[in-house]
Design a protein around this motif. Structure first.
Motif, mmCIF file in Angstrom:
data_model
loop_
_atom_site.group_PDB
_atom_site.id
_atom_site.type_symbol
_atom_site.label_atom_id
_atom_site.label_comp_id
_atom_site.label_asym_id
_atom_site.label_seq_id
_atom_site.Cartn_x
_atom_site.Cartn_y
_atom_site.Cartn_z
ATOM 1 N N GLY A 174 -73.612 95.052 -37.323
ATOM 2 C CA GLY A 174 -73.343 93.643 -37.062
ATOM 3 C C GLY A 174 -73.583 92.763 -38.276
ATOM 4 O O GLY A 174 -72.801 91.835 -38.551
ATOM 5 N N VAL A 180 -73.060 86.996 -36.063
ATOM 6 C CA VAL A 180 -73.465 88.398 -36.225
ATOM 7 C C VAL A 180 -73.648 89.065 -34.864
ATOM 8 O O VAL A 180 -74.369 88.553 -34.008
ATOM 9 C CB VAL A 180 -74.783 88.471 -37.026
ATOM 10 C CG1 VAL A 180 -75.292 89.904 -37.084
ATOM 11 C CG2 VAL A 180 -74.582 87.908 -38.430
ATOM 12 N N GLN A 181 -73.004 90.215 -34.673
ATOM 13 C CA GLN A 181 -73.231 90.998 -33.466
ATOM 14 C C GLN A 181 -74.614 91.650 -33.547
ATOM 15 O O GLN A 181 -74.956 92.271 -34.555
ATOM 16 C CB GLN A 181 -72.161 92.076 -33.310
ATOM 17 C CG GLN A 181 -70.764 91.530 -33.131
ATOM 18 C CD GLN A 181 -69.735 92.642 -33.132
ATOM 19 O OE1 GLN A 181 -69.514 93.282 -32.112
ATOM 20 N NE2 GLN A 181 -69.113 92.879 -34.273
ATOM 21 N N GLU A 182 -75.375 91.534 -32.496
ATOM 22 C CA GLU A 182 -76.758 92.016 -32.510
ATOM 23 C C GLU A 182 -76.800 93.522 -32.201
ATOM 24 O O GLU A 182 -77.236 93.969 -31.142
ATOM 25 C CB GLU A 182 -77.588 91.223 -31.502
ATOM 26 C CG GLU A 182 -79.026 91.056 -31.934
ATOM 27 C CD GLU A 182 -79.791 90.026 -31.132
ATOM 28 O OE1 GLU A 182 -80.960 90.290 -30.814
ATOM 29 O OE2 GLU A 182 -79.211 88.963 -30.823
ATOM 30 N N TYR A 202 -83.716 85.026 -35.240
ATOM 31 C CA TYR A 202 -83.153 85.258 -36.562
ATOM 32 C C TYR A 202 -82.769 83.938 -37.235
ATOM 33 O O TYR A 202 -82.726 82.882 -36.599
ATOM 34 C CB TYR A 202 -81.931 86.185 -36.442
ATOM 35 C CG TYR A 202 -82.288 87.502 -35.783
ATOM 36 C CD1 TYR A 202 -82.974 88.490 -36.484
ATOM 37 C CD2 TYR A 202 -81.977 87.735 -34.444
ATOM 38 C CE1 TYR A 202 -83.327 89.679 -35.876
ATOM 39 C CE2 TYR A 202 -82.324 88.929 -33.823
ATOM 40 C CZ TYR A 202 -83.003 89.897 -34.544
ATOM 41 O OH TYR A 202 -83.368 91.068 -33.937
ATOM 42 N N THR A 257 -76.265 84.702 -33.705
ATOM 43 C CA THR A 257 -75.932 86.051 -33.247
ATOM 44 C C THR A 257 -75.105 85.974 -31.967
ATOM 45 O O THR A 257 -75.051 84.940 -31.300
ATOM 46 C CB THR A 257 -77.194 86.875 -32.981
ATOM 47 O OG1 THR A 257 -77.949 86.258 -31.924
ATOM 48 C CG2 THR A 257 -78.061 86.986 -34.222
#
Length: 473
Positions: free
Chosen positions: A268, A352-354, A369, A373
């Motif tokens: 990700g 962002v893909q976790e 983060y 995400t």
């Protein structure tokens, strides 16, 4: 009396005219002199443009590297350094506490930086309970690297033995800045809690950080006396940060440096890289191999196949849309292509893909983060179809990269991207100029006619001035 009065008025008018002329001349002279003085004494800009012509572009030959390691880790992690070290172009040292027994290996001498033995640090106190006093030795890598006294140096760059650098991108990034000024350049952690504890203004050492030559020279003069005030700190980077703070210097953040304080599957993060050249990766031992069916080292070698062809484009994310099937296609060049079976707005594709696990278990902040995400669906069949880099080639017409499908046992349907087996992407080599580095812009891509239902051809290009990236009706 009348003639006398007339004469007096005439003389007065003449004097007034002379006064006006002289005053005007003085004012004009003052304005011209002021303009010339301001032009000639204009101070350097934070990001220098006019002075850029006075310098040749920064290259890896202008950088000296200080790499911190130890005898327990060097035997394994030297393979990470071999990925990016170029002996004929680069200068610097790997610092160990003592010379390893196999230090005379001819192969290692030709593919790795020389080994330097760190100075004794027993005179310094270390009081952080549960920490490692080797943090003092590692912090002094800064001082000992500068003490090597290399010539024609613009920047000193420091990192760990598991810091993988992309040297051309590092040099390009540092070229944005005037190396004659005081700069401390790097990035923080991906984890909010790590930054809260150690400092949002600290460059995390595993990501690597850069210090300009004049600042490094001054820092080394005061470094030992400074770190004596900080026996209570945990790590080496905290000591460097504290001493630079005492000198009045703050961190200049560059998002191409990556601490990677995450574990497991980092897909990700890699697939949604910031709009800036990739400078570093870290913690390779704690992440899954970035390509399937490979070891961690082999996977990084595979990534460098693309980086060595077009370093500046590696991991750069481009999104385009297939009107016929209503697919959304995300290209992370040199790494992977994702094909979504539906239309997704661009701002919803970019987070962002976790895919990864959090760095440490703990309170809710441990999983917070420093970037946006989105969910990585637990059902593989509900995720985008992923194609990983298979091969790459280049010629005078451009660069062609091929991506093969990562297999998932999912049901196919008419119009499903899972029918695809291969994606081919054509590009021109990316060579960002100074202005493009200052103000980057995402590239566009086109879906090209394909001769097979199992093949998808894409082309990446610069966007037109007023072009939008969205699904056209």
């Amino acid at each position: 009396m009348q003639p006398f009065k007339l004469l007096s008025k005439t003389q007065s008018s003449s004097h007034l005219l002379n006064f006006i002329l002289v005053s005007s001349f003085v004012c004009v002279t003052y304005l011209i002199a002021s303009v010339l003085l301001v032009h000639n004494s204009k101070p350097p800009l934070h990001l220098y443009s006019s002075s850029q012509d006075a310098y040749a572009p920064t290259t890896v030959e202008h950088i000296v590297f200080g790499i911190a390691s130890n005898q327990n880790s060097w035997a394994k992690r030297k393979d990470y350094v071999k990925l990016w070290w170029k002996p004929r172009q680069m200068r610097g040292c790997v610092f160990l506490e003592s010379m390893p027994p196999n230090a005379t290996s001819r192969d290692d001498n030709s593919t790795l930086p020389p080994i330097c033995v760190s100075e004794d640090t027993s005179r310094f106190r270390y009081t952080y309970r549960g920490g490692l006093r080797s943090a003092i030795r590692v912090a002094r890598v800064v001082l000992e690297t500068v003490a090597l006294n290399h010539s024609n140096v613009r920047w000193y760059v420091f990192g760990d033995d598991d810091t993988v650098l992309f040297p051309e991108n590092l040099a390009k990034t540092l070229s944005k800045y005037d190396h004659q000024l005081w700069y401390y350049i790097g990035a923080g952690s991906e984890i909010y809690e790590q930054n809260r504890i150690f400092g949002f203004g600290m460059a995390f050492g595993g990501a690597g950080f850069a210090i300009s030559y004049p600042l490094a020279k001054v820092l080394t003069n005061v470094f030992d006396s400074c770190i004596e005030r900080y026996p209570h700190l945990y790590g080496s980077d905290s000591r460097v940060y504290s001493c630079l703070t005492e000198l009045g210097v703050g961190l200049t953040r560059e998002p191409g440096f990556h601490q990677f304080d995450v574990r497991g599957n980092t897909f990700g993060l890699l697939a949604a890289h910031p709009l800036t050249p990739l400078v570093s990766l870290h913690h390779l031992d704690l992440m899954d191999p970035i390509f399937p069916n490979m070891t961690a080292t082999k996977a990084m070698e595979h990534l460098f196949l693309a980086a060595n062809v077009d370093s500046e484009r590696i991991l750069q994310q481009t999104v385009c849309y297939d009107r016929w099937f209503s697919w959304t296609i995300s290209i992370s060049w040199g790494y992977a292509v994702q094909v979504y079976s539906k239309h997704i707005y661009l701002p919803d594709v970019l987070p962002v893909q976790e895919t990864f696990k959090q760095w440490k278990k703990g309170n809710v902040l441990a999983g917070v983060y420093t970037f946006n995400t989105r969910e990585f669906h637990p059902n593989p069949c509900q995720r985008p179809t992923i194609f990983f880099l298979d091969s790459i080639s280049s010629n005078k017409h451009g660069i062609n990269s091929v991506y093969k499908k990562s297999y998932e046992n999912c049901t196919l349907y008419m119009g499903s991207p899972r029918k695809l087996e291969e994606i081919r992407v054509s590009t021109k080599k990316l060579d960002l100029n100074y202005k493009q580095m200052q103000a980057p812009r995402r590239h566009c891509c086109d879906v090209l006619p394909s001769t097979s239902g199992e093949l998808l051809d894409l082309a990446i290009r610069e966007c037109r001035e007023d072009e939008l990236i969205y699904m056209h009706a």
